[in-house]
Design an enzyme around this catalytic site. Structure first.
Site, PDB file in Angstrom:
ATOM      1  CD  GLU A 164     -11.579  32.063 -34.781  1.00 42.08           C
ATOM      2  OE1 GLU A 164     -12.635  31.777 -34.182  1.00 42.08           O
ATOM      3  OE2 GLU A 164     -11.246  33.235 -35.053  1.00 42.08           O
ATOM      4  CD  GLU A 283     -11.420  35.130 -38.994  1.00 42.36           C
ATOM      5  OE1 GLU A 283     -11.912  35.650 -37.956  1.00 42.36           O
ATOM      6  OE2 GLU A 283     -11.793  34.036 -39.450  1.00 42.36           O
TER       7      GLU A 283
END
Length: 510
Positions: A164, A283
């Site tokens: 991220e 995810e």
């Protein structure tokens, strides 16, 4: 309130259904795998579901102790590597028949250019102060793994660069250009070890994701870099409200949320160089916070069932975050049902969503039906299995589902169902009724494990040319698995099932 839905499945019908529910599962940072409870939870998941890959943070964090420095006699700072804990983690994964999906991060403190960290366990999220040292670390780790586990095995472990980076909390200042530099240096380092490694990124979440993905692919195109896959994350919660130790929010409409993945897919395919490149969701879950009580509920189980029925249309894989509740992003949890990400609660207690994955694992045959509340597959032996769910998006109501299935021959068939709903396979309710004890006794743990099992029901049907009609009742937010299979009854000599449950009076008197 009730809603009645009927489906007649015709012989020869086939639906597209790319079921990759068991490809990859998430985990907390790798250092947690040294705990016994972590291993017990992962073993349960592998025994009853069986994922191919596992992805987690922190392979380079200081608790793994891989990167080390010392000063030699001449006063020079030297690098050395320590693979003690890395080997323990990978050996454990090997023993549980699961491969790592290698996420490279975070930054070893001694290599880092800054002090910014994330999470309770302080993963450093700054770039390396020396990119050559970072490249050397990546190559040393991969080379060691290949020496220990074999080249042919380790090149099947995908490599993802960072986590991220589009969030300033996970990558200093969410600096795109600096991340692109990290990606290129890492890509080159990995390929120098073995060109067969599959390398991907940018592992972005849904913040400025369109701009980030376009910029990333433009950079790769300009630099003539071709990653083997693209990764992103996907969560379904509106911004949660914090209350004490817990966060609460609203679920988005799943179809609208899935539209974000379609945008990412279209962006990838808009580049000639990257058209058709696999997209892995490394995810996904409902809430993105490990303190959201929804994770422990049947609501979560039904919502995820719908996602598993749809996500294969757009993605090569979709990795649920996470398999278990040994997890410390916000610290050590206070109770067993604290809204952790895991399929398994602490105490090695399966949650309702655990069974959603266990049910989808079985859906490996030819798909003969797929709709917003049901997937059915036909197996080579002529049996059927399916999973149904009640996703109460508009209003809370029971569904009465009637399914008519064709059969290849007349005879006796067994219908087996496994049900998870508010009153079955729902240990959170039992825990609540017991008074929500924070620290479970052994007796309470066993009660919760027993109560975590789905309700099992069987009945027999006699089939003719019209097929067999099944009736499945779905309570709000229920998930039900079923199997229809022909049986060949071979009773033992003298055995009478009905007579066995109706003894004669003379037998009772004697």
């Amino acid at each position: 309130m009730e809603k009645q839905i009927s489906y007649r499945i015709n012989s020869g019908t086939e639906f597209a259904f790319r079921n990759h529910a068991d490809f990859c599962i998430g985990t907390g940072r790798m250092g947690l795998s040294l705990q016994q409870q972590y291993q017990e939870q992962l073993k349960l998941v592998q025994d009853q579901i069986g994922f191919s890959y596992i992805r987690g943070h922190g392979i380079f964090c200081d608790d793994m102790a891989v990167y080390q420095e010392y000063t030699d006699e001449a006063g020079n700072v030297r690098t050395e590597y320590n693979f003690t804990y890395l080997d323990m983690v990978m050996d454990a994964y090997q023993s549980l028949r699961i491969k790592p999906f290698l996420e490279l991060g975070f930054m070893p403190q001694k290599m880092a250019s800054g002090e910014q960290t994330v999470f309770y366990w302080k993963g450093n999220v700054t770039p390396p102060k020396n990119y050559q040292a970072w490249s050397d670390l990546v190559q040393a780790v991969l080379s060691h793994l290949m020496e220990r586990y074999g080249k042919e095995e380790v090149v099947t472990w995908p490599v993802e660069v960072w986590n991220e980076p589009n969030l300033p909390g996970f990558w200093k200042n969410a600096d795109k250009e600096e991340y692109f530099r990290l990606f290129q240096k890492t890509f080159d380092a990995v390929k120098m070890v073995d060109s067969r490694f599959l390398v991907g990124g940018p592992a972005i979440c849904g913040v400025d994701d369109v701009n980030w993905l376009k910029s990333f692919l433009e950079f790769c195109q300009e630099q003539n870099l071709k990653p083997e896959f693209i990764t992103r994350h996907h969560y379904m919660f509106d911004k949660p409200e914090q209350c004490g130790h817990y966060s609460y929010g609203a679920l988005r409409n799943p179809s609208a949320a899935l539209g974000e993945l379609k945008i990412s897919r279209d962006i990838i395919d808009s580049f000639d160089l990257f058209q058709g490149l696999p997209m892995h969701i490394t995810e996904f879950n409902t809430s993105y916070s490990p303190d959201s009580p929804i994770h422990d509920t049947t609501v979560n189980a039904a919502y995820v069932a719908w996602l598993l029925s749809q996500m294969g249309d757009l993605c090569e894989s979709y990795s649920y975050w996470t398999f278990g509740d040994i997890f410390e992003e916000k610290g050590v949890p206070f109770t067993p049902f604290h809204g952790g990400f895991g399929l398994v609660a602490n105490g090695t207690i399966p949650k309702p969503t655990f069974w959603t994955f266990a049910f989808f694992k079985t859906l490996q045959g030819r798909c003969v039906h797929r709709s917003d509340e049901l997937v059915v597959v036909e197996n080579e032996d002529g049996s059927y299995c399916g999973t149904a769910w009640n996703l109460c998006l508009d209003q809370k109501k029971r569904i009465l589902l009637n399914i008519t299935l064709p059969v290849k021959e007349d005879g006796e068939y067994c219908v087996l169902t496994k049900t998870v709903d508010e009153f079955h396979g729902n240990p959170r309710k039992i825990w609540h009724d017991l008074g929500e004890p924070a620290w479970l006794s052994r007796e309470e743990i066993q009660i919760l494990k027993d109560g975590a099992q789905p309700a099992i029901h069987t009945e027999t049907h006699f089939a003719d040319a019209s097929g067999i009609s099944l009736n499945i009742k779905l309570e709000p937010w229920a998930v039900v698995w079923f199997q229809l299979k022909k049986i060949n009854r071979r009773s033992d000599r003298g055995y009478d099932y009905l007579r066995g449950e109706n003894p004669t009076p003379s037998r009772l008197q004697s």
